[in-house]
Write an enzyme that holds these catalytic residues in place. Structure first.
Site, PDB file in Angstrom:
ATOM      1  N   SER A   1       0.848  -1.196   0.000  1.00  0.00           N
ATOM      2  CA  SER A   1       0.000   0.000   0.000  1.00  0.00           C
ATOM      3  C   SER A   1       0.884   1.246   0.000  1.00  0.00           C
ATOM      4  O   SER A   1       2.107   1.160   0.077  1.00  0.00           O
ATOM      5  CB  SER A   1      -0.926  -0.017   1.216  1.00  0.00           C
ATOM      6  OG  SER A   1      -0.167   0.027   2.407  1.00  0.00           O
ATOM      7  N   TYR A   2       0.264   2.405  -0.049  1.00  0.00           N
ATOM      8  CA  TYR A   2       0.990   3.670  -0.175  1.00  0.00           C
ATOM      9  C   TYR A   2       2.014   3.807   0.953  1.00  0.00           C
ATOM     10  O   TYR A   2       1.668   3.705   2.135  1.00  0.00           O
ATOM     11  CB  TYR A   2       0.003   4.832  -0.135  1.00  0.00           C
ATOM     12  CG  TYR A   2       0.592   6.141  -0.571  1.00  0.00           C
ATOM     13  CD1 TYR A   2       1.177   6.275  -1.836  1.00  0.00           C
ATOM     14  CD2 TYR A   2       0.586   7.249   0.264  1.00  0.00           C
ATOM     15  CE1 TYR A   2       1.717   7.466  -2.244  1.00  0.00           C
ATOM     16  CE2 TYR A   2       1.130   8.457  -0.145  1.00  0.00           C
ATOM     17  CZ  TYR A   2       1.697   8.555  -1.398  1.00  0.00           C
ATOM     18  OH  TYR A   2       2.241   9.745  -1.806  1.00  0.00           O
ATOM     19  N   PRO A   3       3.306   4.028   0.610  1.00  0.00           N
ATOM     20  CA  PRO A   3       4.346   3.973   1.645  1.00  0.00           C
ATOM     21  C   PRO A   3       4.570   5.266   2.422  1.00  0.00           C
ATOM     22  O   PRO A   3       5.454   5.324   3.255  1.00  0.00           O
ATOM     23  CB  PRO A   3       5.603   3.621   0.834  1.00  0.00           C
ATOM     24  CG  PRO A   3       5.362   4.214  -0.514  1.00  0.00           C
ATOM     25  CD  PRO A   3       3.881   4.154  -0.745  1.00  0.00           C
TER      26      PRO A   3
END
Length: 862
Positions: free
Chosen positions: A335-337
């Site tokens: 997922s978005y880091p």
């Protein structure tokens, strides 16, 4: 049918999103800039049929910069940069022509859907895209909505489809907070950087830094490293003593006991305790207690924790780790880091993410057990309201990701599995002993339920020797009792992981910018990365921080930047006015700048101790044209020449070697010429130190050598040595390198193209005559009779290197081996002789010649 333009942040992201939404029925083509593809398909939008065009940008479309004249370090007082200097938005990468590309694709579209990354920077890019496409899109009918914002946290079918079904609007306030940060960092950073760089490079020769930069976040980051260095330097070790006892609960086994007093700093008192206890032969058990304890599973993973672990455990720098995480995200693996959140929302599909990992051989058993027995709800962490914690979204193998990509993915996955696992439980046994009046303790731990440590074994309870079974009143023979002398030790240099913790604690930078600030202080030669990824400040870094403390501690303390970050966050929340925050902050730093300039002598006193003045640095090289004394060549970055008699400093091209050029002088100012070279496989050209810094002609700019000088009669100038237009770049001219014999070459005076020709020729000269076909200058070549490749044993020939069939096999194109791109002061249009007019030189060259021969190069002249 409506036409919908959709824009993502990166080309790979656009392709992935388009594949999901089109269900694979899309067609793809390259955009006009060659970097971004356009994926097209038909579908439904707002209950109507629609034609979708999915494309991307490559990060920021625009960047903030000062207008033309304010980019000159020599002509503008840095103090003017706080308010007087106007700024403008420029294309971040002009070569990509991103604005034109967006306008071409946006022309005639009815609405736009923005799929930019869902953080403040992404919101800012949204409005950069809108500024480009709205003027060319179809005008809305009435109150029809045309701008949509997709919010997503991972590249999965579920998340992308859900984002498409719940489109919102871009957040103007978040975009404004980024604009404010950009302008503050530009104005404050440039003003301080320009002043201190020019001041100290004009005085000291061995700073070894081409840029002495200041940054509102970068400088406090350096401050943390220097603060730890100062603690190490000022540390004075103290001697202390520890009483150590060993008992034998059974034959051939011993147990080491810990002294309850821990340590004493007085030798005589320590000796007294030793004498008292030495009189005893047995240790008596005073109490035995058993307690069940829990080691909690970790909180869900956010960016800062990921960067900490990447540095401390995986040996990756924060910048490198962030780049890998972004790649894993765009490929759909995680997922978005970029997230500050450590709390999963109630509706997050934890089981779905866990099922993805059920077949990986490294953790399959743990995952299957969790799925069958039931997962544990992750601990309640901090909800920052941005994105869910970093989570694996797709199964992967080591072969797929390889190297650092796999190592980071493996950690993220193990961490996620641990968050839904049980806590680790263990039984702690504590036995208290008395030896005379002194008390000692022994502690043992036995794991009863490993819980999350099965998947994160580095967190497991260490195996210890099992404690003997005993009860209160039992006696054990003492095998040894002694006094151990030790010393207190200084702290070590900060690790990257510790620095990240300090930056987060004090509000320096954001989860996205923390790696950038750490990378900057490394690249600026303020700190070096030692073993264990520890950051050791250099002399320059230490002196700068001590100087800031001496003049104005707030320039280096985290307090003022932390306060600014809070104001920027208020802008993002719509609770503070963009213009007021900007004006107020710039006013504070403008006052600080003026005080810094007035007090610079305080920092200069520290510099004098660590660095040598220009006059005492370097070695004599070439003569000054004013006083005719030798100037000194200073090799430390930035390399330069200094005349101590005239007290003048002359900058030079960087990243190469400088030597005297045959003791020849410039006809304009009598300065001795020097020769810059990037090595035997690279380029070289002569230059006059004075002309290089003070262009003599209107069509020349600062930073030009003799190969760009338009002097009409000087034997070293472009006018005398220019041969023809470069075959690859637009404005470059191929210039004869008259020092290159016997391996003769000509090199472009703008790009890194090199043309080798006439090897072993005795002499090569540029003729005043020009080629009738391509208008390039003719070349006169003399060969020795024994080595002449000319037909008929000829030794002399005059012709065009582009068109003459005799020369075709003697010419070869290469690219210069550059250590780094040359530091150039600027480029100007080349005028004067030696420019081809762009005509193709007739069909006289054999098209079957290898591509690296001049025959193929002629094809460039179209």
């Amino acid at each position: 049918m409506r036409t919908v333009l959709m824009v993502a942040e990166k080309p790979s992201l656009a392709q992935s999103i388009a594949k999901i939404l089109s269900r694979g029925t899309m067609s793809s083509r390259k955009g006009l800039n060659g970097a971004c593809s356009v994926h097209e398909y038909t579908g439904s939008f707002g209950g109507q049929s629609a034609h979708f065009k999915m494309t991307s940008v490559c990060g920021h479309v625009m960047t903030l910069d000062f207008i033309g004249k304010y980019n000159s370090w020599d002509k503008v007082d840095p103090a003017e940069l706080f308010s007087k200097a106007p700024t403008e938005k420029k294309e971040a990468n002009p070569k990509l022509t991103m604005v034109k590309f967006l306008q071409v694709e946006g022309r005639g579209c009815d609405c736009v859907v923005l799929w930019l990354d869902c953080d403040k920077e992404g919101e800012n890019i949204c409005f950069e895209v809108l500024d480009a496409v709205l003027p060319v899109m179809n005008k809305p009918r009435g109150t029809e909505r045309t701008i949509y914002r997709a919010k997503f946290s991972s590249i999965t079918d579920t998340d992308i489809c859900n984002a498409m079904n719940h489109l919102g609007e871009p957040n103007r306030n978040e975009a404004l907070s980024v604009d404010a940060r950009q302008e503050l960092d530009l104005r404050i950073g440039c003003a301080f950087t320009r002043f201190q760089t020019k001041y100290f490079q004009g005085k000291y020769g061995n700073l070894d830094s081409s840029l002495i930069s200041f940054g509102p976040c970068q400088t406090p980051t350096l401050g943390f490293c220097v603060e730890r260095h100062d603690k190490i330097q000022s540390f004075k070790p103290e001697t202390y003593w520890v009483l150590q006892a060993k008992v034998n609960p059974e034959k051939e086994s011993s147990l080491t006991l810990d002294w309850d007093r821990v340590r004493v700093f007085d030798r005589e008192i320590a000796q007294m305790f030793l004498n008292i206890t030495k009189m005893e032969k047995e240790a008596k058990v005073e109490s035995v207690s058993k307690k069940e304890k829990v080691k909690q599973r970790p909180l869900a993973l956010n960016t800062v924790e990921m960067l900490r672990v990447a540095s401390a455990a995986l040996g990756m720098g924060p910048q490198h780790a962030m780049q890998i995480a972004e790649r894993l995200y765009t490929q759909g693996y995680i997922s978005y880091p970029r997230t500050e959140t450590t709390h999963y929302p109630e509706n997050f599909d934890l089981k779905g993410c866990l099922r993805q990992q059920a077949n990986n051989p490294y953790w399959a058993e743990t995952v299957k057990a969790l799925l069958s027995e039931g997962i544990n709800r992750p601990r309640k962490g901090h909800d920052a309201g941005d994105h869910p914690p970093i989570t694996p979204m797709r199964a992967a193998t080591e072969a797929e990701l390889g190297g650092d990509g796999w190592r980071l993915y493996e950690y993220i996955t193990r961490h996620f599995i641990a968050t839904v696992s049980a806590d680790c439980k263990y039984l702690q046994t504590t036995i208290s002993f008395s030896i005379g009046p002194e008390r000692f303790t022994c502690i043992g731990k036995v794991v009863t339920s490993p819980g999350f440590t099965e998947v994160m074994p580095w967190h497991s309870i260490p195996l210890e020797e099992s404690l003997p079974h005993c009860e209160k009143g039992d006696l054990f023979p003492i095998s040894e009792i002694k006094l151990v002398e030790k010393q207190t030790s200084p702290p070590d240099y900060l690790t990257e992981a510790e620095l990240i913790t300090l930056m987060e604690k004090h509000g320096i930078g954001t989860d996205a910018s923390i790696p950038v600030h750490i990378n900057n202080i490394c690249q600026r030669n303020y700190v070096t990365v030692e073993s264990g990824r520890r950051l050791k400040p250099t002399n320059l870094g230490i002196v700068l921080v001590h100087g800031y403390y001496k003049i104005d501690a707030e320039l280096v303390l985290p307090t003022i930047r932390s306060a600014v970050e809070k104001q920027l966050n208020l802008i993002a929340l719509g609770k503070a006015n963009y213009h007021q925050v900007l004006e107020h902050t710039l006013d504070i730093f403008k006052r600080k700048f003026h005080y810094f300039v007035d007090s610079i002598a305080g920092m200069d006193e520290l510099m004098e101790v660590s660095f040598s003045p220009l006059a005492a640095t370097g070695k004599p090289l070439s003569r000054c044209g004013k006083c005719h004394r030798f100037m000194k060549y200073i090799q430390a970055k930035p390399s330069r020449l200094h005349c101590s008699h005239c007290d003048d400093t002359y900058s030079l091209p960087q990243n190469g070697t400088i030597k005297l050029y045959k003791e020849l002088r410039c006809p304009l100012d009598d300065f001795e010429l020097v020769l810059w070279s990037s090595g035997s496989r690279g380029k070289s050209y002569p230059l006059c130190p004075y002309c290089y810094n003070h262009p003599p002609f209107r069509d020349m700019k600062k930073g030009m050598g003799c190969n760009e000088c338009t002097h009409p009669t000087c034997q070293h100038s472009l006018s005398m040595l220019g041969i023809g237009q470069c075959v690859e770049c637009e404005n470059g001219v191929l210039v004869l390198d008259s020092t290159s014999g016997p391996k003769w070459k000509m090199a472009c005076n703008k790009c890194n193209v090199i043309v080798h020709f006439f090897e072993n020729a005795h002499k090569v000269r540029v003729s005043p005559e020009t080629c009738d076909l391509c208008d390039a200058a003719l070349v006169d070549v003399d060969f020795n009779k024994a080595k002449s490749p000319l037909p008929g044993d000829e030794t002399q020939h005059s012709g065009c290197v582009f068109c003459d069939p005799v020369f075709q096999d003697l010419v070869e194109l290469k690219h210069a081996a550059m250590r780094h791109p040359m530091h150039r002061g600027g480029q100007g249009k080349r005028q004067g002789r030696g420019r081809g007019k762009g005509r193709r030189p007739g069909g006289r060259l054999n098209p079957k010649k290898p591509k690296d021969k001049m025959a193929a190069l002629a094809a460039y002249f179209v």
